[in-house]
Design a protein around this motif. Structure first.
Motif, mmCIF file in Angstrom:
data_model
loop_
_atom_site.group_PDB
_atom_site.id
_atom_site.type_symbol
_atom_site.label_atom_id
_atom_site.label_comp_id
_atom_site.label_asym_id
_atom_site.label_seq_id
_atom_site.Cartn_x
_atom_site.Cartn_y
_atom_site.Cartn_z
ATOM 1 N N LEU A 214 0.841 -1.188 0.000
ATOM 2 C CA LEU A 214 0.000 0.000 0.000
ATOM 3 C C LEU A 214 0.881 1.245 0.000
ATOM 4 O O LEU A 214 2.081 1.168 0.218
ATOM 5 C CB LEU A 214 -0.903 -0.001 1.228
ATOM 6 C CG LEU A 214 -2.113 -0.942 1.157
ATOM 7 C CD1 LEU A 214 -2.844 -0.948 2.477
ATOM 8 C CD2 LEU A 214 -3.049 -0.550 0.030
ATOM 9 N N GLY A 215 0.255 2.372 -0.233
ATOM 10 C CA GLY A 215 0.981 3.632 -0.117
ATOM 11 C C GLY A 215 1.934 3.893 -1.247
ATOM 12 O O GLY A 215 2.852 4.683 -1.119
ATOM 13 N N ARG A 216 1.703 3.237 -2.384
ATOM 14 C CA ARG A 216 2.590 3.496 -3.524
ATOM 15 C C ARG A 216 2.168 4.728 -4.313
ATOM 16 O O ARG A 216 2.798 5.084 -5.269
ATOM 17 C CB ARG A 216 2.679 2.274 -4.437
ATOM 18 C CG ARG A 216 3.284 1.044 -3.787
ATOM 19 C CD ARG A 216 4.711 1.296 -3.335
ATOM 20 N NE ARG A 216 4.769 1.808 -1.971
ATOM 21 C CZ ARG A 216 5.859 2.304 -1.397
ATOM 22 N NH1 ARG A 216 6.969 2.397 -2.049
ATOM 23 N NH2 ARG A 216 5.825 2.728 -0.153
ATOM 24 N N GLU A 217 1.082 5.309 -3.907
ATOM 25 C CA GLU A 217 0.654 6.559 -4.541
ATOM 26 C C GLU A 217 0.532 7.607 -3.442
ATOM 27 O O GLU A 217 0.161 7.280 -2.313
ATOM 28 C CB GLU A 217 -0.684 6.370 -5.266
ATOM 29 C CG GLU A 217 -0.552 5.409 -6.448
ATOM 30 C CD GLU A 217 -1.851 5.197 -7.209
ATOM 31 O OE1 GLU A 217 -1.773 4.850 -8.388
ATOM 32 O OE2 GLU A 217 -2.942 5.360 -6.626
ATOM 33 N N THR B 211 -7.201 7.691 0.514
ATOM 34 C CA THR B 211 -6.572 6.416 0.858
ATOM 35 C C THR B 211 -5.090 6.446 0.502
ATOM 36 O O THR B 211 -4.386 5.462 0.681
ATOM 37 C CB THR B 211 -7.236 5.253 0.090
ATOM 38 O OG1 THR B 211 -7.049 5.463 -1.317
ATOM 39 C CG2 THR B 211 -8.719 5.174 0.407
ATOM 40 N N ARG B 212 -4.614 7.567 -0.041
ATOM 41 C CA ARG B 212 -3.213 7.680 -0.448
ATOM 42 C C ARG B 212 -2.356 8.313 0.652
ATOM 43 O O ARG B 212 -2.869 8.966 1.551
ATOM 44 C CB ARG B 212 -3.105 8.529 -1.723
ATOM 45 C CG ARG B 212 -3.244 7.774 -3.040
ATOM 46 C CD ARG B 212 -4.375 6.811 -3.101
ATOM 47 N NE ARG B 212 -4.545 6.257 -4.446
ATOM 48 C CZ ARG B 212 -5.715 5.899 -4.955
ATOM 49 N NH1 ARG B 212 -6.837 6.024 -4.262
ATOM 50 N NH2 ARG B 212 -5.780 5.384 -6.163
ATOM 51 N N THR C 178 10.910 8.263 -5.816
ATOM 52 C CA THR C 178 10.608 7.037 -6.569
ATOM 53 C C THR C 178 10.080 5.899 -5.695
ATOM 54 O O THR C 178 9.758 4.830 -6.217
ATOM 55 C CB THR C 178 11.848 6.557 -7.351
ATOM 56 O OG1 THR C 178 12.938 6.469 -6.430
ATOM 57 C CG2 THR C 178 12.209 7.533 -8.454
ATOM 58 N N GLN C 179 9.983 6.123 -4.376
ATOM 59 C CA GLN C 179 9.290 5.133 -3.540
ATOM 60 C C GLN C 179 7.793 5.107 -3.879
ATOM 61 O O GLN C 179 7.083 4.194 -3.478
ATOM 62 C CB GLN C 179 9.519 5.397 -2.044
ATOM 63 C CG GLN C 179 8.995 6.720 -1.499
ATOM 64 C CD GLN C 179 10.018 7.848 -1.555
ATOM 65 O OE1 GLN C 179 10.674 8.052 -2.574
ATOM 66 N NE2 GLN C 179 10.157 8.578 -0.462
ATOM 67 N N TYR C 180 7.343 6.115 -4.626
ATOM 68 C CA TYR C 180 5.950 6.169 -5.092
ATOM 69 C C TYR C 180 5.911 6.013 -6.611
ATOM 70 O O TYR C 180 6.771 6.523 -7.319
ATOM 71 C CB TYR C 180 5.303 7.509 -4.687
ATOM 72 C CG TYR C 180 5.289 7.687 -3.191
ATOM 73 C CD1 TYR C 180 4.413 6.968 -2.385
ATOM 74 C CD2 TYR C 180 6.195 8.536 -2.573
ATOM 75 C CE1 TYR C 180 4.420 7.093 -1.015
ATOM 76 C CE2 TYR C 180 6.217 8.668 -1.183
ATOM 77 C CZ TYR C 180 5.327 7.940 -0.416
ATOM 78 O OH TYR C 180 5.341 8.065 0.943
ATOM 79 N N SER C 181 4.885 5.300 -7.074
ATOM 80 C CA SER C 181 4.798 5.075 -8.519
ATOM 81 C C SER C 181 4.060 6.213 -9.218
ATOM 82 O O SER C 181 4.340 6.530 -10.368
ATOM 83 C CB SER C 181 4.105 3.747 -8.805
ATOM 84 O OG SER C 181 2.820 3.742 -8.208
ATOM 85 N N LYS C 182 3.117 6.807 -8.525
ATOM 86 C CA LYS C 182 2.383 7.942 -9.103
ATOM 87 C C LYS C 182 2.031 8.925 -7.996
ATOM 88 O O LYS C 182 1.712 8.500 -6.877
ATOM 89 C CB LYS C 182 1.121 7.468 -9.820
ATOM 90 C CG LYS C 182 0.515 8.544 -10.723
ATOM 91 C CD LYS C 182 -0.833 8.153 -11.245
ATOM 92 C CE LYS C 182 -0.721 7.191 -12.429
ATOM 93 N NZ LYS C 182 -2.070 6.925 -12.997
ATOM 94 N N CYS C 183 2.080 10.191 -8.312
ATOM 95 C CA CYS C 183 1.823 11.217 -7.302
ATOM 96 C C CYS C 183 0.974 12.344 -7.871
ATOM 97 O O CYS C 183 0.930 12.562 -9.083
ATOM 98 C CB CYS C 183 3.130 11.837 -6.809
ATOM 99 S SG CYS C 183 4.241 10.675 -5.993
#
Ligand code: UDP
Ligand code: MN
Length: 254
Positions: free
Chosen positions: A2-5, A33-34, A94-99
């Motif tokens: 979770l938390g990739r966005e 939820t992000r 980059t720990q997130y895929s989309k922001c």
């Protein structure tokens, strides 16, 4: 996983930290939820940083000019681009895929998680020049490669407005014509402080606003806008901003 966005904002001063706090609280109030992330610079006080830690999932200290990046160092001769580079730093997360990047002077009025269905680079038109996007709200994909290309672009071409918006618009130059799905509706970045504004449209559609942007030199936290409220149709949003800012503070005291 979770938390990739994540929603990302930025605060380089203690007063912009007030804005960032409202960004986080308004996102939480509407049940995102992000992850909610703020980038801060080292000059931000310990007190402000602690306050941010209580509302954000992550507080990331960035110091662009201390970067070991050779391209960055060659840019030291352009101090006016400092804030720009700080914002551009969001591409390194980059720990997130989309922001979704939100300026610290925005206020979220409802759940806007559907923005993550959009792709890079999605943004709303700038009210002053609608063939440019406004860089106060945008969807992006963190990537060190893109970050490097952005810095290289800045080195070669600078920024036509001296800020991040000029750089991003010249880098993502296909935005005005290429893909309509990358045009966010104006209600995702509603601003009213441009010299020209379309008042009947504000009356007709203003209540549909999802994200308000207090663009310009007058911010909700500056004392004069607290007194006067700025443009009349933005007054209600300024008082909503203060309600969001004060609510949680008084709740924490009790
Ligand atoms: N910002 C900051 N410190 C500054 C100026 C700007 O942290 O001294 C950040 C903050 O997130 C702000 C964003 O950069 O929302 C863009 O600046 P601003 O919102 O003031 O520009 P405007 O939207 O009014 O053009
Ligand atoms: Mn702004």
């Amino acid at each position: 996983m979770l938390g990739r966005e994540a929603f990302i904002t930025l605060a380089t001063t203690n007063s912009y930290c007030m804005g960032a706090t409202v960004v986080a609280r308004s996102l939480r109030r509407h049940g995102t939820t992000r992850s909610i992330v703020v980038m801060v610079t080292p000059n931000v006080s310990e007190q402000s940083r602690l306050a941010l830690q209580s509302v954000f999932d992550e507080v990331i200290t960035v110091d662009v000019m201390d970067s070991e990046d050779r391209v960055n160092l060659s840019l030291l001769g352009r101090p006016e681009l400092g804030i720009t580079f700080t914002k551009i730093h969001c591409w390194t997360l980059t720990q997130y895929s989309k922001c979704v990047f939100l300026d610290a002077d925005t206020l979220v009025l409802c759940n806007v998680d559907e923005l993550f269905h959009r792709d890079e680079l999605s943004a709303a038109p700038d009210p002053g020049w609608p063939d440019c996007f406004n860089s106060g709200v945008f969807v992006f994909r963190p990537s060190l490669h893109t970050h490097h290309r952005l810095l290289e672009h800045a080195r070669q071409h600078g920024s036509f407005d001296g800020g991040d918006q000029g750089l991003l618009n010249s880098f993502f130059s296909g935005w005005p014509v290429e893909d309509i799905s990358k045009h966010l509706p104006f209600i995702y970045n509603l601003s009213a402080s441009s010299p020209y504004s379309y008042l009947p449209a504000f009356q007709q559609f203003g209540h549909d606003a999802k994200i308000v942007h207090f663009l310009g030199s007058e911010k909700p936290w500056s004392s004069s806008s607290r007194r006067e409220g700025g443009h009349s149709h933005m007054e209600q949003f300024v008082s909503l901003w203060w309600r969001e800012y004060n609510t949680e503070a008084s709740a924490a005291e009790t």
